[in-house]
Write a protein that holds these residues in place. Sequence first.
Motif, short mmCIF file in Angstrom:
data_model
loop_
_atom_site.label_atom_id
_atom_site.label_comp_id
_atom_site.label_asym_id
_atom_site.label_seq_id
_atom_site.Cartn_x
_atom_site.Cartn_y
_atom_site.Cartn_z
N ALA A 25 38.49 37.09 51.38
CA ALA A 25 38.45 35.90 50.54
C ALA A 25 39.02 34.70 51.30
N ALA A 26 40.11 34.93 52.05
CA ALA A 26 40.71 33.86 52.84
C ALA A 26 39.75 33.40 53.94
N TYR A 39 34.46 35.79 50.15
CA TYR A 39 34.49 35.86 48.68
C TYR A 39 35.23 34.65 48.12
N GLU A 40 35.05 34.40 46.82
CA GLU A 40 35.84 33.40 46.11
C GLU A 40 36.29 33.98 44.78
N ARG A 41 37.39 33.45 44.26
CA ARG A 41 37.99 34.00 43.04
C ARG A 41 37.40 33.37 41.79
N LEU A 86 36.65 38.81 42.10
CA LEU A 86 36.01 38.03 43.15
C LEU A 86 34.49 38.07 43.00
N PRO A 136 42.38 35.56 39.07
CA PRO A 136 43.13 36.56 39.85
C PRO A 136 42.63 37.98 39.59
N THR A 151 39.66 43.91 41.78
CA THR A 151 40.64 44.56 42.66
C THR A 151 41.52 45.54 41.90
N ARG A 193 42.85 46.22 48.54
CA ARG A 193 43.09 44.88 47.99
C ARG A 193 43.39 43.89 49.11
N ARG A 194 44.20 44.30 50.08
CA ARG A 194 44.54 43.40 51.18
C ARG A 194 43.29 43.03 52.00
N GLU A 221 41.45 40.46 50.06
CA GLU A 221 42.15 39.19 50.10
C GLU A 221 41.91 38.48 51.43
N ARG A 222 41.92 39.26 52.52
CA ARG A 222 41.65 38.66 53.84
C ARG A 222 40.24 38.10 53.89
#
Length: 307
Positions: free
Chosen positions: A27-28, A32-34, A40, A37, A12, A20-21, A24-25
């Motif tokens: 991933a939530a 994706y998974e982290r 992904l 930080p 990111t 990026r947002r 992140e959405r």
Amino acid sequence: MNRAFDIDLIRTRGLTGAERRTLERRAADGVYERVRPGVLVRAHTLADLRADERHALLIRATAPYITEPFVLSHESACALLGLPVISAWPDRVHAADSSTGTTRVTARLTRHGVRDRPVTAHTEVLGFRTTTAARTAVDIASRRATLVAVPIVDHVLRTNQTTRAALQQELSRLQTGGTKARAVVEMASTLSGSPAESMCRVRFRQLGTPEPVQQHGFHRSGERSAVVDFWFPDQGVVVEVDGRAKYEDPDMLAGSTTAEAHWREKQREDFIRSFPEVRFVVRLTWTDLLHPERIRAALRRAGVPCR
């Protein structure tokens, strides 16, 4: 080949706030998974990897911060050199820093200050600089538990990744942990066929058993032969270390079913028991190796003296 190097990383850093947002959405939402930080991968990627491959993926994710004079070391070097680590893998990348004598821990790195023993030689693995097999093995032997260190030293010697002379040279440069590391290197054996066998040897020492013969062969003319992990000749006791891989790993099964593998093992044990000098066969599992009292009880039942 380490599968961690075949996985696409999504970074990111450098993306716009909106990009990026969006990531992140997603991933939530489980797309994706982290890995760490800002880095992904596709969902379910980590679950498919071995523990050493997950650490190698963490190294890749941390790559922008592993700059000179850093050289990957300790467990991080093990991950790339293919050395067996039986303890939990660290959640940070480990690196040796020859420019300082102070060890620092950051969110991403454990930087070992080694100015008093600088890294004078390194190995290149898939684009990363790592300490050599000899340096890595001695670093682990000086800092980690004997149960963790012996499998690594056994492995580098058995696979010819280093020599005893190279290990001795690294030992001569140690400033701390030298007594412990020397004891590990002196105990090392090229006859240990697996990390489990190495761990078993450590447990025998801890329990004060007689020194067993490794890789002892039972042969009878015109019949099959069998080589056992450990043989206590004075007590007439064979000790075998069983891993689940023998019955589940496709490479070890070589086309056989689990039931067929169990049947072959039973026939093999019957053959071993047919020798009059064999009084008892003790089979130890990986779980047993983690609980020395279980080993003590099993050996004592078989007549092997322990402390």
